[in-house]
Design an enzyme around this catalytic site. Structure first.
Site, PDB file in Angstrom:
ATOM      1  N   ASN A  49      -0.162  18.823 -20.087  1.00  0.00           N
ATOM      2  CA  ASN A  49      -0.509  17.852 -21.132  1.00  0.00           C
ATOM      3  C   ASN A  49      -0.501  18.466 -22.533  1.00  0.00           C
ATOM      4  OD1 ASN A  49      -0.997  15.609 -19.381  1.00  0.00           O
ATOM      5  ND2 ASN A  49      -2.938  16.554 -18.785  1.00  0.00           N
ATOM      6  N   ARG A  83       0.809  -1.232   0.000  1.00  0.00           N
ATOM      7  CA  ARG A  83       0.000   0.000   0.000  1.00  0.00           C
ATOM      8  C   ARG A  83       0.840   1.278   0.000  1.00  0.00           C
ATOM      9  NH1 ARG A  83      -3.518  -2.997   3.704  1.00  0.00           N
ATOM     10  NH2 ARG A  83      -5.368  -3.648   2.547  1.00  0.00           N
ATOM     11  N   HIS A  93       0.269  10.793 -27.512  1.00  0.00           N
ATOM     12  CA  HIS A  93      -0.089   9.452 -27.062  1.00  0.00           C
ATOM     13  C   HIS A  93      -0.798   8.670 -28.173  1.00  0.00           C
ATOM     14  CE1 HIS A  93       0.021  10.745 -22.551  1.00  0.00           C
ATOM     15  NE2 HIS A  93       1.212  10.621 -23.075  1.00  0.00           N
ATOM     16  N   HIS A 106       9.113   9.360 -26.911  1.00  0.00           N
ATOM     17  CA  HIS A 106       7.967  10.104 -26.404  1.00  0.00           C
ATOM     18  C   HIS A 106       8.070  11.606 -26.717  1.00  0.00           C
ATOM     19  CE1 HIS A 106       4.753  11.465 -23.788  1.00  0.00           C
ATOM     20  NE2 HIS A 106       5.606  12.209 -23.108  1.00  0.00           N
ATOM     21  N   GLU A 118      -3.728  17.217 -10.268  1.00  0.00           N
ATOM     22  CA  GLU A 118      -4.225  17.544 -11.599  1.00  0.00           C
ATOM     23  C   GLU A 118      -5.733  17.796 -11.633  1.00  0.00           C
ATOM     24  OE1 GLU A 118      -4.006  15.649 -16.022  1.00  0.00           O
ATOM     25  OE2 GLU A 118      -2.192  15.474 -14.831  1.00  0.00           O
ATOM     26  N   GLU A 171      10.192  18.297 -24.350  1.00  0.00           N
ATOM     27  CA  GLU A 171       9.410  18.532 -23.139  1.00  0.00           C
ATOM     28  C   GLU A 171       9.770  19.881 -22.507  1.00  0.00           C
ATOM     29  OE1 GLU A 171       6.873  17.169 -21.811  1.00  0.00           O
ATOM     30  OE2 GLU A 171       6.787  15.044 -22.323  1.00  0.00           O
ATOM     31  N   ARG A 228      -2.420  21.900 -13.396  1.00  0.00           N
ATOM     32  CA  ARG A 228      -1.443  20.865 -13.770  1.00  0.00           C
ATOM     33  C   ARG A 228      -1.790  20.216 -15.103  1.00  0.00           C
ATOM     34  NH1 ARG A 228       1.364  16.134 -10.011  1.00  0.00           N
ATOM     35  NH2 ARG A 228       2.638  15.286 -11.689  1.00  0.00           N
ATOM     36  N   LYS A 239       3.459  11.651 -10.576  1.00  0.00           N
ATOM     37  CA  LYS A 239       2.549  10.872 -11.420  1.00  0.00           C
ATOM     38  C   LYS A 239       3.287   9.625 -11.884  1.00  0.00           C
ATOM     39  CE  LYS A 239       0.033  12.963 -14.577  1.00  0.00           C
ATOM     40  NZ  LYS A 239      -0.400  13.918 -15.623  1.00  0.00           N
ATOM     41  N   LYS A 247       7.848  23.027 -13.840  1.00  0.00           N
ATOM     42  CA  LYS A 247       7.094  21.859 -13.384  1.00  0.00           C
ATOM     43  C   LYS A 247       6.807  21.944 -11.882  1.00  0.00           C
ATOM     44  CE  LYS A 247       5.439  17.590 -13.990  1.00  0.00           C
ATOM     45  NZ  LYS A 247       6.180  16.440 -14.518  1.00  0.00           N
ATOM     46  N   HIS A 264       0.310  16.403 -25.629  1.00  0.00           N
ATOM     47  CA  HIS A 264       0.362  14.993 -25.256  1.00  0.00           C
ATOM     48  C   HIS A 264      -0.801  14.161 -25.781  1.00  0.00           C
ATOM     49  CE1 HIS A 264       3.663  16.214 -22.803  1.00  0.00           C
ATOM     50  NE2 HIS A 264       3.821  15.009 -22.295  1.00  0.00           N
TER      51      HIS A 264
END
Length: 366
Positions: A248, A125, A255, A268, A240, A188, A244, A146, A230, A251
């Site tokens: 993206n 956990r 993706h 990427h 997010e 990025e 935040r 993330k 960032k 992105h």
């Protein structure tokens, strides 16, 4: 150990340092966050490319703490961000007696960082972990907590928010990067410039020759400037729910490109560079993005040797099929981050598939 810059990132759940320097792997046991928690066991998670280069250096340093340290190596590439590999790592940790006081150190690029972080978020956990990124691209994924793995229908769709204890960036690890991976990482940084700090693009253009030569001080300064953006955004919106999501930008299409080509077939950041042009075209068509912003995005890509076109082999409809599963979509509506001006992003919902298809077809003609 030579530290050039440090950023302290504060979120609602934690506070940690992002450290940029030289010879940090040789002295990883001296990093305050690692010394303070006194873990029972340490798992260094790496891949088949980075592990042979740097894992032994890190393990030798960690052994000075008189702690049981073990290395687990996964295959290099995006395919390791899978449920199958996740299960293998967790199984190994259970077999070797790792417990809830153990520590994971993710040594590698974004794939290893995402996988290691998700294992840490899930094992018992949640156990602590440290990000040790070894690519320029990973400066984005290693900061902010993330962590995720992929599903065949969508990238990063299985994940969690789990902040690291620290992010340790040793510039010496970047010396072995292929040129394509340098460009992928720079993309990025360009994204951060477009959404929050436009002047960063001018710095990149002025200093790009030093970046290409892998000058450590220039690399550290570039990463520091980008991580400042960032960190500032994450500190305002850890999970997010608001600003935040601006990170993206580019992105959604990226993706889709990665999924359509097959995960791991295109770096990427290269997909993000293409996706930012796509987003600018969508925004321009809708009257949201001014013409000068679209032109600027295209020109910056050209100046920094980043692509502006979709790969010739790609089927635009296949890209759309993948973005229909994008986790940013709400209530079945396509959601994009578009620019109203440089440094002024907006979240726009209700983009139609025909608008996306039109933009992608136009992009092929640029």
């Amino acid at each position: 150990m030579n530290i050039f810059h440090t950023i302290n990132l504060h979120t609602s759940s934690s506070s940690y340092d992002i450290i940029f320097g030289e010879e940090l792997l040789e002295n990883i046991h001296l990093i305050k966050a690692i010394k303070n928690i006194k873990p029972t066991k340490v798992l260094v998670l790496s891949d088949t490319v980075v592990g042979p280069l740097y894992a032994n250096t890190m393990l030798q340093s960690l052994k000075q703490m008189d702690i049981d340290c073990q290395l687990y190596t996964v295959p290099s590439g995006e395919n390791s961000k899978s449920l199958a590999v996740f299960q293998e790592v967790v199984g190994y940790m259970l077999e070797q007696g790792f417990d809830r006081k153990s520590l994971i150190i993710a040594l590698g690029g974004g794939v290893v960082g995402d996988l290691g972080g998700f294992v840490a978020a899930s094992f018992m956990r949640g156990i602590p972990f440290v990000q040790v990124p070894t690519t320029i691209l990973a400066h984005d994924s290693s900061v902010g907590g993330k962590v995720a793995i992929n599903h065949p229908l969508g990238k990063n769709t299985i994940g969690a928010f789990h902040q690291p204890l620290a992010v340790v960036y040793d510039m010496n690890t970047i010396k072995t990067l292929p040129k394509e991976q340098i460009a992928s990482g720079v993309a990025e940084i360009v994204k951060h410039a477009h959404i929050h700090r436009p002047e960063l693009n001018h710095w990149l253009i002025e200093n790009y020759h030093k970046i290409e030569q892998l000058d450590n001080k220039s690399l550290a300064t570039m990463l520091y400037k980008s991580c400042e953006v960032k960190a500032e955004i994450v500190s305002k919106d850890e999970r997010e729910t608001g600003v935040r999501a601006y990170l993206n930008f580019g992105h959604t299409i990226a993706h889709g490109i990665e999924g359509a080509l097959g995960y791991g077939k295109i770096p990427h950041g290269i997909a993000v560079a293409i996706g930012m042009v796509s987003a600018a075209l969508i925004g321009y068509q809708k009257g949201i993005t001014p013409k000068h912003v679209l032109t600027h995005i295209i020109e910056i890509n050209k100046a920094l040797k980043l692509p502006i076109h979709l790969p010739e082999s790609i089927d635009e409809q296949n890209v759309i099929n993948y973005i229909l599963h994008d986790k940013k979509n709400i209530g079945g509506q396509l959601t994009f981050v578009l620019l109203e001006e440089l440094g002024k992003p907006a979240i726009i919902r209700g983009i139609t598939t025909s608008e996306v298809l039109d933009a992608l077809q136009q992009q092929k003609q640029l």
